[in-house]
Write a protein that holds these residues in place. Structure first.
Motif, PDB file in Angstrom:
ATOM      1  N   THR A  90       0.830  -1.198   0.000  1.00  0.00           N
ATOM      2  CA  THR A  90       0.000   0.000   0.000  1.00  0.00           C
ATOM      3  C   THR A  90       0.864   1.248   0.000  1.00  0.00           C
ATOM      4  N   GLY A  91       0.251   2.333  -0.408  1.00  0.00           N
ATOM      5  CA  GLY A  91       0.926   3.619  -0.379  1.00  0.00           C
ATOM      6  C   GLY A  91      -0.086   4.746  -0.419  1.00  0.00           C
ATOM      7  N   LEU A  92       0.302   5.863   0.145  1.00  0.00           N
ATOM      8  CA  LEU A  92      -0.546   7.049   0.207  1.00  0.00           C
ATOM      9  C   LEU A  92      -0.547   7.746  -1.149  1.00  0.00           C
ATOM     10  N   ILE A  93      -1.720   8.141  -1.600  1.00  0.00           N
ATOM     11  CA  ILE A  93      -1.844   8.929  -2.822  1.00  0.00           C
ATOM     12  C   ILE A  93      -1.934  10.393  -2.402  1.00  0.00           C
ATOM     13  N   VAL A  94      -1.062  11.203  -2.983  1.00  0.00           N
ATOM     14  CA  VAL A  94      -0.993  12.622  -2.640  1.00  0.00           C
ATOM     15  C   VAL A  94      -1.261  13.429  -3.903  1.00  0.00           C
ATOM     16  N   ASN A  95      -2.075  14.449  -3.775  1.00  0.00           N
ATOM     17  CA  ASN A  95      -2.381  15.341  -4.887  1.00  0.00           C
ATOM     18  C   ASN A  95      -2.262  16.768  -4.366  1.00  0.00           C
ATOM     19  N   ASN A  96      -1.466  17.585  -5.039  1.00  0.00           N
ATOM     20  CA  ASN A  96      -1.239  18.970  -4.613  1.00  0.00           C
ATOM     21  C   ASN A  96      -0.801  19.041  -3.157  1.00  0.00           C
ATOM     22  N   ASN A  97       0.120  18.142  -2.794  1.00  0.00           N
ATOM     23  CA  ASN A  97       0.678  18.071  -1.437  1.00  0.00           C
ATOM     24  C   ASN A  97      -0.341  17.721  -0.364  1.00  0.00           C
ATOM     25  N   GLU A  98      -1.489  17.191  -0.748  1.00  0.00           N
ATOM     26  CA  GLU A  98      -2.522  16.775   0.209  1.00  0.00           C
ATOM     27  C   GLU A  98      -2.828  15.290   0.014  1.00  0.00           C
ATOM     28  N   PRO A  99      -2.892  14.528   1.114  1.00  0.00           N
ATOM     29  CA  PRO A  99      -3.286  13.123   0.972  1.00  0.00           C
ATOM     30  C   PRO A  99      -4.727  13.023   0.488  1.00  0.00           C
ATOM     31  N   VAL A 100      -4.954  12.150  -0.516  1.00  0.00           N
ATOM     32  CA  VAL A 100      -6.300  11.998  -1.057  1.00  0.00           C
ATOM     33  C   VAL A 100      -6.806  10.558  -0.986  1.00  0.00           C
ATOM     34  N   GLY A 101      -5.916   9.613  -0.697  1.00  0.00           N
ATOM     35  CA  GLY A 101      -6.358   8.231  -0.632  1.00  0.00           C
ATOM     36  C   GLY A 101      -5.202   7.277  -0.472  1.00  0.00           C
ATOM     37  N   VAL A 102      -5.530   5.998  -0.580  1.00  0.00           N
ATOM     38  CA  VAL A 102      -4.546   4.925  -0.455  1.00  0.00           C
ATOM     39  C   VAL A 102      -4.727   3.975  -1.633  1.00  0.00           C
ATOM     40  N   ILE A 103      -3.610   3.595  -2.233  1.00  0.00           N
ATOM     41  CA  ILE A 103      -3.629   2.584  -3.288  1.00  0.00           C
ATOM     42  C   ILE A 103      -3.056   1.296  -2.700  1.00  0.00           C
ATOM     43  N   GLY A 104      -3.624   0.179  -3.100  1.00  0.00           N
ATOM     44  CA  GLY A 104      -3.145  -1.094  -2.589  1.00  0.00           C
ATOM     45  C   GLY A 104      -3.243  -2.198  -3.613  1.00  0.00           C
ATOM     46  N   GLY A 105      -2.487  -3.225  -3.372  1.00  0.00           N
ATOM     47  CA  GLY A 105      -2.538  -4.439  -4.168  1.00  0.00           C
ATOM     48  C   GLY A 105      -2.197  -5.601  -3.258  1.00  0.00           C
ATOM     49  N   ASP A 106      -2.909  -6.700  -3.410  1.00  0.00           N
ATOM     50  CA  ASP A 106      -2.703  -7.874  -2.564  1.00  0.00           C
ATOM     51  C   ASP A 106      -2.000  -8.972  -3.326  1.00  0.00           C
ATOM     52  N   VAL A 107      -1.062  -9.604  -2.655  1.00  0.00           N
ATOM     53  CA  VAL A 107      -0.490 -10.843  -3.168  1.00  0.00           C
ATOM     54  C   VAL A 107      -0.854 -11.928  -2.167  1.00  0.00           C
ATOM     55  N   THR A 108      -1.360 -13.043  -2.691  1.00  0.00           N
ATOM     56  CA  THR A 108      -1.681 -14.144  -1.780  1.00  0.00           C
ATOM     57  C   THR A 108      -0.385 -14.836  -1.394  1.00  0.00           C
ATOM     58  N   LEU A 109      -0.425 -15.489  -0.276  1.00  0.00           N
ATOM     59  CA  LEU A 109       0.763 -16.170   0.203  1.00  0.00           C
ATOM     60  C   LEU A 109       0.883 -17.578  -0.374  1.00  0.00           C
ATOM     61  N   ASP A 110       0.022 -17.912  -1.351  1.00  0.00           N
ATOM     62  CA  ASP A 110       0.090 -19.220  -2.006  1.00  0.00           C
ATOM     63  C   ASP A 110       1.441 -19.451  -2.671  1.00  0.00           C
ATOM     64  N   LYS A 111       1.969 -18.421  -3.317  1.00  0.00           N
ATOM     65  CA  LYS A 111       3.254 -18.552  -4.007  1.00  0.00           C
ATOM     66  C   LYS A 111       4.367 -18.853  -3.003  1.00  0.00           C
ATOM     67  N   ILE A 112       4.283 -18.264  -1.817  1.00  0.00           N
ATOM     68  CA  ILE A 112       5.285 -18.544  -0.792  1.00  0.00           C
ATOM     69  C   ILE A 112       5.204 -20.016  -0.381  1.00  0.00           C
ATOM     70  N   SER A 113       3.975 -20.541  -0.289  1.00  0.00           N
ATOM     71  CA  SER A 113       3.824 -21.974   0.025  1.00  0.00           C
ATOM     72  C   SER A 113       4.484 -22.831  -1.047  1.00  0.00           C
ATOM     73  N   ILE A 114       4.331 -22.440  -2.299  1.00  0.00           N
ATOM     74  CA  ILE A 114       4.949 -23.188  -3.398  1.00  0.00           C
ATOM     75  C   ILE A 114       6.469 -23.144  -3.270  1.00  0.00           C
ATOM     76  N   ILE A 115       7.003 -21.965  -2.948  1.00  0.00           N
ATOM     77  CA  ILE A 115       8.452 -21.840  -2.782  1.00  0.00           C
ATOM     78  C   ILE A 115       8.927 -22.718  -1.626  1.00  0.00           C
ATOM     79  N   VAL A 116       8.214 -22.656  -0.517  1.00  0.00           N
ATOM     80  CA  VAL A 116       8.589 -23.458   0.655  1.00  0.00           C
ATOM     81  C   VAL A 116       8.545 -24.939   0.310  1.00  0.00           C
ATOM     82  N   ASN A 117       7.482 -25.381  -0.354  1.00  0.00           N
ATOM     83  CA  ASN A 117       7.333 -26.797  -0.682  1.00  0.00           C
ATOM     84  C   ASN A 117       8.359 -27.273  -1.704  1.00  0.00           C
ATOM     85  N   SER A 118       8.651 -26.443  -2.691  1.00  0.00           N
ATOM     86  CA  SER A 118       9.548 -26.880  -3.759  1.00  0.00           C
ATOM     87  C   SER A 118      11.010 -26.831  -3.356  1.00  0.00           C
TER      88      SER A 118
END
Length: 170
Positions: free
Chosen positions: A119-147
């Motif tokens: 996540t990260g803060l979205i700033v417009n004209n030096n003012e916070p206006v929102g938050v952007i985010g993206g999720d990664v599932t931990l499934d890939k980490i399980s694959i790495i651990v298993n393999s």
């Protein structure tokens, strides 16, 4: 002694692979956030931008999402993301603390999947206006651990030391 050496080697290899995977995704998230710039987009323009990143990468197939400071979330049209109590959510509050996207703590999302949000803060004209985010599932980490298990009959798991949450296991 050989078993300890093999275990240590396997753990180091897993850690490198997990760090590389997390870094690659975080770099992608930051490039996308930077491409948004600080322009004051309309809600429809934001949705169009988010639509471009839906299914863009298998590691975050639902794309990214943006919340304004009132908790109104914009997602890609086809995204199946659900958000409850955005203003008190972990991802939103973590995102308010930094402009450059970074990972927060792993958690279970409303769908019941273990995820980690960048996540990260979205700033417009030096003012916070929102938050952007993206999720990664931990499934890939399980694959790495298993393999990466080099020892016959061995089991492995990745544990969050802060809350003892099992993040991945074989």
């Amino acid at each position: 002694e050989k078993a300890c050496s093999m275990l240590e080697s396997s753990c180091k290899n897993q850690a490198i692979q997990i760090e590389d995977w997390l870094s690659k995704n975080l770099n992608t998230f930051n490039v996308i956030k930077t491409s948004l710039g600080s322009t004051d987009y309309s809600q429809n323009q934001m949705k169009e931008i988010l639509n471009q990143y839906y299914k863009y990468d298998n590691n975050f197939s639902e794309g990214l999402y943006i919340s304004d400071l009132n908790g109104n979330v914009i997602t890609a049209d086809k995204a199946k993301l659900n958000f409850n109590n955005v203003l008190s959510s972990q991802w939103f509050n973590e995102g308010l603390t930094h402009i450059t996207m970074r990972y927060g703590e792993p958690y279970k999302n409303p769908a019941g999947s273990n995820v980690i949000s960048a996540t990260g803060l979205i700033v417009n004209n030096n003012e916070p206006v929102g938050v952007i985010g993206g999720d990664v599932t931990l499934d890939k980490i399980s694959i790495i651990v298993n393999s990466s298990l080099d020892m016959e009959g061995a089991d492995a798991f990745l544990l969050n030391k802060k809350n003892n949450m099992v993040l991945a296991s074989s």
